[in-house]
Design a protein around this motif. Sequence first.
Motif, short mmCIF file in Angstrom:
data_model
loop_
_atom_site.label_atom_id
_atom_site.label_comp_id
_atom_site.label_asym_id
_atom_site.label_seq_id
_atom_site.Cartn_x
_atom_site.Cartn_y
_atom_site.Cartn_z
N PHE A 29 0.83 -1.22 0.00
CA PHE A 29 0.00 0.00 0.00
C PHE A 29 0.85 1.25 0.00
O PHE A 29 0.54 2.23 -0.69
CB PHE A 29 -0.91 -0.04 1.23
CG PHE A 29 -1.78 1.16 1.40
CD1 PHE A 29 -1.58 2.05 2.45
CD2 PHE A 29 -2.83 1.40 0.52
CE1 PHE A 29 -2.39 3.16 2.61
CE2 PHE A 29 -3.66 2.50 0.68
CZ PHE A 29 -3.44 3.38 1.73
N SER A 30 1.93 1.24 0.75
CA SER A 30 2.74 2.46 0.90
C SER A 30 3.49 2.83 -0.37
O SER A 30 4.13 3.88 -0.43
CB SER A 30 3.72 2.29 2.06
OG SER A 30 4.57 1.18 1.83
N ASN A 31 3.43 2.01 -1.39
CA ASN A 31 4.04 2.36 -2.68
C ASN A 31 3.13 3.21 -3.54
O ASN A 31 3.58 3.79 -4.53
CB ASN A 31 4.38 1.09 -3.47
CG ASN A 31 5.57 0.35 -2.90
OD1 ASN A 31 6.32 0.88 -2.09
ND2 ASN A 31 5.74 -0.90 -3.32
N TYR A 32 1.85 3.29 -3.17
CA TYR A 32 0.85 3.89 -4.04
C TYR A 32 0.36 5.23 -3.49
O TYR A 32 0.03 5.35 -2.30
CB TYR A 32 -0.34 2.97 -4.19
CG TYR A 32 -0.04 1.72 -4.99
CD1 TYR A 32 0.55 0.61 -4.39
CD2 TYR A 32 -0.32 1.67 -6.35
CE1 TYR A 32 0.85 -0.52 -5.13
CE2 TYR A 32 -0.03 0.54 -7.10
CZ TYR A 32 0.56 -0.56 -6.47
OH TYR A 32 0.86 -1.67 -7.21
N ALA A 33 0.26 6.21 -4.39
CA ALA A 33 -0.53 7.39 -4.09
C ALA A 33 -2.00 7.00 -4.21
O ALA A 33 -2.35 6.11 -4.98
CB ALA A 33 -0.20 8.53 -5.05
N MET A 34 -2.83 7.68 -3.45
CA MET A 34 -4.25 7.36 -3.42
C MET A 34 -5.08 8.59 -3.75
O MET A 34 -4.72 9.72 -3.38
CB MET A 34 -4.64 6.85 -2.03
CG MET A 34 -3.89 5.60 -1.59
SD MET A 34 -4.24 4.19 -2.63
CE MET A 34 -5.99 3.95 -2.33
N SER A 54 3.64 8.62 0.70
CA SER A 54 4.10 8.81 2.08
C SER A 54 3.12 9.61 2.92
O SER A 54 3.23 9.65 4.15
CB SER A 54 5.45 9.54 2.08
OG SER A 54 5.27 10.86 1.60
N GLY A 55 2.18 10.27 2.25
CA GLY A 55 1.26 11.15 2.94
C GLY A 55 1.75 12.58 3.07
O GLY A 55 1.06 13.42 3.63
N GLY A 56 2.92 12.85 2.51
CA GLY A 56 3.50 14.18 2.68
C GLY A 56 2.94 15.26 1.77
O GLY A 56 3.12 16.45 2.03
N ARG A 72 -4.06 9.23 5.31
CA ARG A 72 -3.81 7.81 5.14
C ARG A 72 -3.06 7.27 6.35
O ARG A 72 -2.34 8.01 7.02
CB ARG A 72 -3.03 7.53 3.86
CG ARG A 72 -1.61 8.05 3.83
CD ARG A 72 -1.00 7.90 2.42
NE ARG A 72 -0.87 6.49 2.05
CZ ARG A 72 -0.74 6.09 0.78
NH1 ARG A 72 -0.75 6.97 -0.22
NH2 ARG A 72 -0.60 4.80 0.50
N ASP A 73 -3.25 5.99 6.58
CA ASP A 73 -2.53 5.27 7.62
C ASP A 73 -1.90 4.07 6.95
O ASP A 73 -2.58 3.06 6.69
CB ASP A 73 -3.49 4.86 8.73
CG ASP A 73 -2.79 4.22 9.91
OD1 ASP A 73 -1.65 3.72 9.74
OD2 ASP A 73 -3.37 4.19 11.00
#
Length: 122
Positions: A29-34, A54-56, A72-73
């Motif tokens: 999941f953390s590889n993808y922008a959402m 990363s949520g940044g 996101r978490d």
Amino acid sequence: QVQLVESGGGLVQAGGSLRLSCAASGRTFSNYAMGWFRQAPGKEREFVCAISSSGGRTIVSDSAKGRFTISRDNAKNTVYLQMNSLKPEDTAVYYCAATLSFGSTPRFYGYWGQGTQVTVPS
């Protein structure tokens, strides 16, 4: 493959709030922008907001600015859309989507959820 499942939609009075969730499974999941998109009856799919892997970084549409917040978490493989001050024109099916890039263009998103209905009566 990335599987996405939205939840949290419903009927809410104008001025109210809802929080949508999108749970992801499959690839990292953390590889993808959402992103969150929405589609009202008879209208094209519309970008709402997006968040980087990363949520940044976030992008928020003009229609959502000041009212909607994406977060996101990555530990929970979940992205959220907090919607405040809802208006009748926010009525739509809301979709979450995943992309290895980042932006507001639907065609860049390769994975989509099934959608969740949000209804704000006038």
